[in-house]
Structure formats: structure tokens, C-alpha cells
Design a protein around this motif. Structure first.
Motif, short mmCIF file in Angstrom:
data_model
loop_
_atom_site.label_atom_id
_atom_site.label_comp_id
_atom_site.label_asym_id
_atom_site.label_seq_id
_atom_site.Cartn_x
_atom_site.Cartn_y
_atom_site.Cartn_z
N GLY A 197 0.82 -1.32 -0.03
CA GLY A 197 -0.02 0.09 -0.02
C GLY A 197 0.90 1.27 -0.03
O GLY A 197 2.02 1.22 0.73
N ILE A 198 0.53 2.41 -0.74
CA ILE A 198 1.15 3.57 -0.95
C ILE A 198 0.16 4.72 -0.69
O ILE A 198 -0.87 4.66 -0.85
N ALA A 199 0.67 5.79 0.28
CA ALA A 199 0.01 6.76 0.36
C ALA A 199 0.96 8.23 0.46
O ALA A 199 2.21 7.92 0.27
N VAL A 200 0.44 9.28 0.07
CA VAL A 200 1.14 10.39 -0.19
C VAL A 200 0.65 11.60 0.55
O VAL A 200 -0.65 11.49 0.88
N THR A 201 1.37 12.63 0.86
CA THR A 201 0.75 13.94 1.45
C THR A 201 0.75 14.83 0.19
O THR A 201 1.21 14.46 -1.06
N ALA A 225 -4.02 1.53 5.30
CA ALA A 225 -2.88 1.30 6.28
C ALA A 225 -1.90 2.25 6.06
O ALA A 225 -1.16 2.61 6.90
N ALA A 226 -1.29 2.37 4.73
CA ALA A 226 -0.43 3.19 4.41
C ALA A 226 -0.83 4.53 4.71
O ALA A 226 0.07 5.62 5.30
N THR A 227 -1.99 5.08 4.50
CA THR A 227 -2.47 6.33 4.83
C THR A 227 -2.34 6.65 6.35
O THR A 227 -1.88 7.42 6.95
N ILE A 228 -2.83 5.59 7.16
CA ILE A 228 -2.57 5.73 8.57
C ILE A 228 -1.22 5.93 8.96
O ILE A 228 -0.99 6.62 9.93
#
Length: 136
Positions: free
Chosen positions: A15-19, A124-127
Motif C-alpha cells: 500500500g502507498i500513500a502520499v501527502t 494502512a499506508a495512509t494511517i
């Protein structure tokens, strides 16, 4: 400013999240098959400026590393060689998948949608990223 990117590394999926550019809001970006992670990151970094990558550090309740840690270390070794200018930080990711699943329930997603493991990894990556921002 440059973005922050977080990785919830898994054996099969990541999982990947960014700002945003101002590093205020964490948003889920996507989930990729782990064997496609490096090509995905190369492409993403060519389009977007990323200053720091936050990688979830999975630990068991007794603080021992989980079985996926050696794979994460192999990935980080390759990552640091490929992207020496990007800062890498590891953060404790205990319970993020459980929190992600609970947030799916709380937001009213149907059972079929909650079975989407790729979505759980992205959340989960966002958390992980939001926790990092909150501590910063």
C-alpha cells in the motif's frame, strides 16, 4: 515543498500513500504488487518530488520483528542505492491493518468492499503516514 510518501510493505501487495506538497494531508495513492514496487516508485518519482519515504516497520506485540522484516530490509537496501537523495524513515506500524479494517466498517463500506485487501493496504499506508505527520 516536496511530498512525503509512505509504504505499507507486504509480501504480495504494498500500500502507498502520499501527502500534498505542503505535507499537511495524507491520502491513499494506490496498492501495487510488491514485485512491481520499484518500477512504480521510479515512475512516480520522475513525476512528483518526494523528500521522505516512510516505511512501516512491522513488529509483533512482544516487540520482535515480524517475518516480513528481512524482505523490507532487502527492499530498503535496493531503494537507498536507487534513490540516495530520498530520506527513508521507518515507523512502527503495529495495528495499522486492523485500524484500516475498522475504519472501513466505520465509514459504512459493505462487506464485499471490506474484503478488498488492496484497499486495506492502501488505507494502512495512509494511517502510517498520518501518524507520522501527527508526530512531526
Amino acid at each position: 515543498m516536496a511530498r512525503l510518501l509512505s509504504i505499507d510493505f507486504g509480501k504480495k501487495r504494498t500500500g502507498i500513500a502520499v501527502t500534498d506538497e505542503f505535507q499537511i494531508i495524507a491520502s491513499g495513492l494506490t496498492t501495487v504488487e510488491t514485485h512491481n514496487l520499484m518500477p512504480f516508485l521510479k515512475d512516480y518519482f520522475a513525476k512528483e518530488k518526494v523528500e521522505t519515504v516512510i516505511v512501516g516497520d512491522p513488529k509483533r506485540l512482544n516487540n520482535e520483528p515480524s517475518e516480513v522484516v528481512p524482505l523490507i530490509e532487502q527492499f530498503l537496501e535496493k531503494f537507498r542505492k536507487e534513490f540516495p537523495d530520498i530520506i527513508v524513515k521507518k515507523v512502527d506500524e503495529r495495528f495499522t491493518s486492523k485500524i484500516a479494517f475498522q475504519s472501513m466498517i466505520d465509514s459504512g463500506l459493505k462487506k464485499k468492499q471490506r474484503q478488498n485487501k488492496a484497499l486495506i493496504d492502501e488505507i494502512a499506508a495512509t494511517i502510517i503516514l498520518q501518524d507520522y505527520l501527527n508526530q512531526k
